[in-house]
Write an enzyme that holds these catalytic residues in place. Structure first.
Site, mmCIF file in Angstrom:
data_model
loop_
_atom_site.group_PDB
_atom_site.id
_atom_site.type_symbol
_atom_site.label_atom_id
_atom_site.label_comp_id
_atom_site.label_asym_id
_atom_site.label_seq_id
_atom_site.Cartn_x
_atom_site.Cartn_y
_atom_site.Cartn_z
ATOM 1 N N ASP A 40 50.706 44.411 33.037
ATOM 2 C CA ASP A 40 49.615 44.205 32.088
ATOM 3 C C ASP A 40 48.586 45.328 32.121
ATOM 4 O OD1 ASP A 40 48.793 43.515 34.656
ATOM 5 O OD2 ASP A 40 48.536 41.400 34.202
ATOM 6 N N ASN A 76 44.173 30.038 38.652
ATOM 7 C CA ASN A 76 44.514 29.067 37.598
ATOM 8 C C ASN A 76 46.020 29.050 37.310
ATOM 9 O OD1 ASN A 76 44.945 31.440 36.225
ATOM 10 N ND2 ASN A 76 43.408 31.095 34.635
ATOM 11 N N HIS A 95 47.916 31.731 36.613
ATOM 12 C CA HIS A 95 48.443 32.768 35.718
ATOM 13 C C HIS A 95 49.347 33.749 36.460
ATOM 14 C CE1 HIS A 95 44.674 35.544 36.271
ATOM 15 N NE2 HIS A 95 45.654 36.014 37.023
ATOM 16 N N GLU A 99 47.808 33.256 30.660
ATOM 17 C CA GLU A 99 46.831 32.255 31.042
ATOM 18 C C GLU A 99 47.345 30.851 30.690
ATOM 19 O OE1 GLU A 99 44.574 33.231 32.851
ATOM 20 O OE2 GLU A 99 43.186 34.675 31.996
HETATM 21 C C1 F6R Z 1 47.776 41.866 37.810
HETATM 22 C C2 F6R Z 1 48.230 40.549 37.408
HETATM 23 C C3 F6R Z 1 47.539 39.298 37.833
HETATM 24 C C4 F6R Z 1 47.224 39.242 39.328
HETATM 25 C C5 F6R Z 1 46.475 37.962 39.682
HETATM 26 C C6 F6R Z 1 46.086 37.922 41.140
HETATM 27 O O1 F6R Z 1 48.605 42.872 37.275
HETATM 28 O O2 F6R Z 1 49.170 40.494 36.700
HETATM 29 O O3 F6R Z 1 48.315 38.191 37.478
HETATM 30 O O4 F6R Z 1 48.426 39.320 40.056
HETATM 31 O O5 F6R Z 1 45.328 37.852 38.897
HETATM 32 O O6 F6R Z 1 45.104 38.912 41.361
HETATM 33 P P1 F6R Z 1 44.642 39.299 42.834
HETATM 34 O O7 F6R Z 1 45.804 39.913 43.486
HETATM 35 O O8 F6R Z 1 43.535 40.286 42.638
HETATM 36 O O9 F6R Z 1 44.210 38.014 43.468
#
Ligand code: F6R
Length: 235
Positions: free
Chosen positions: A67, A136, A138, A143
C-alpha cells in the site's frame, strides 16, 4: 494455518527473516510482497545483515508492497516508498526498478489501482506476502467494511487507523485520509502468507484466526488461504 509462538518479538523477526532468506536462496527470482509500519522494521534489519554477510542475494528479486498513502510522493519522508527505501531497498542489492509500490500521486487513483493490480499480476503475484495487522483487523489498508474488496483499490482510512499512524507524523491532521492498497483478493493470490504480530496485537490476532470470517475483521479472511503462517510472541 500454522501458528508459531516465539519467546520474544526479536525471535519472531528472526524466524521470519530466515523464512524469507530460505525462499530467496531456493528461488533467486522470488517475488516478495512487503509491508511497512513498525512491525517489519527488525525483519528488514536482519535481511540487510544477511545480505551484507553474503547469505542472501536480492539481485533477481522483485518486491511488491501492499500500500501507499494518497497524496504523498516517494520523496516525502512520510510516504511508504520513502520508508521502504530507507529501511530496506537502499541497503541491499535490490536493483532499482525491481521494487514496486502504488504511486500515491497518480492523477487518477482508479487508473493507478488497475495499473498496480496488472503489474502484480504480470509478476505472477507474490511467492511470499509479509503482513502486519492493524488493531482493527486491517491487512494492507483493507479496513473493516461490508464486503471484501478484491483488487487494488483506493480507500478512505478509518479514524482508528489515522490515530494509530499519527505517531509517525507531527500532527494527526497531517496523516493522509486516503490510501491505495492491494485488495483482499490480491493478497490471497500470494502463494504463501506470513502474518507477524507483536504481543500488543494478541487480542485482534485471536479474533481474526478463531472468530467468524467477516469483512468487519479483514484479517479473518486468512482462514481461507491454504498456506498461512502466523508468527506471534509471548512477550
Ligand atoms: C502497512 C500495512 C498495515 C500495517 C498495520 C500494522 O504496509 O499494510 O496493514 O501492517 O497497520 O502496522 P504496525 O506494524 O505499524 O503496527
Amino acid at each position: 494455518m500454522k501458528v508459531i509462538v516465539t519467546g520474544s518479538y526479536d525471535e519472531s523477526c528472526a524466524v521470519v527473516a530466515e523464512m524469507i532468506k530460505d525462499l530467496v536462496v531456493s528461488k533467486p527470482n522470488a517475488k516478495l510482497g512487503l509491508a511497512t509500519g513498525g512491525t517489519p522494521v527488525p525483519i528488514y534489519k536482519k535481511l540487510i545483515a544477511m545480505n551484507e554477510a553474503g547469505e542472501v542475494d536480492f539481485s533477481a528479486v522483485h518486491t511488491v508492497n501492499l500500500d501507499e498513502y494518497c497524496g504523498l510522493s516517494g520523496d516525502n519522508p512520510q510516504s511508504y516508498r520513502y520508508f521502504m527505501e530507507k529501511h530496506l531497498f537502499s541497503q541491499v542489492n535490490l536493483p532499482q526498478g525491481s521494487t514496486h509500490l502504488p504511486n500515491g500521486t497518480a492523477p487518477d487513483m482508479e487508473a493507478e489501482a488497475r495499473r498496480y493490480e496488472a503489474l502484480v499480476e504480470s509478476l505472477g503475484y507474490a511467492d511470499l506476502q509479509l503482513l502486519g495487522i492493524g488493531h482493527n483487523g486491517h491487512i494492507g489498508f483493507n479496513e473493516p467494511c461490508e464486503s471484501f474488496p478484491a483488487a487494488v483499490h483506493p480507500v478512505e482510512l478509518t479514524e482508528s487507523t489515522i490515530q494509530a499512524n499519527s505517531r509517525l507524523f507531527d500532527r494527526v491532521e497531517d496523516v493522509p485520509t486516503r490510501a491505495i492498497t492491494m485488495g483482499i483478493g490480491t493478497i490471497l493470490k500470494a502463494r504463501r502468507i506470513l502474518l507477524i504480530a507483536g504481543a500488543d496485537k494478541r487480542e485482534i490476532v485471536e479474533k481474526a484466526l478463531t472468530g467468524p470470517i467477516t469483512p468487519w475483521v479483514p484479517a479473518s479472511v486468512l482462514q481461507l488461504h491454504r498456506d498461512v503462517t502466523v508468527i506471534t510472541c509471548g512477550e
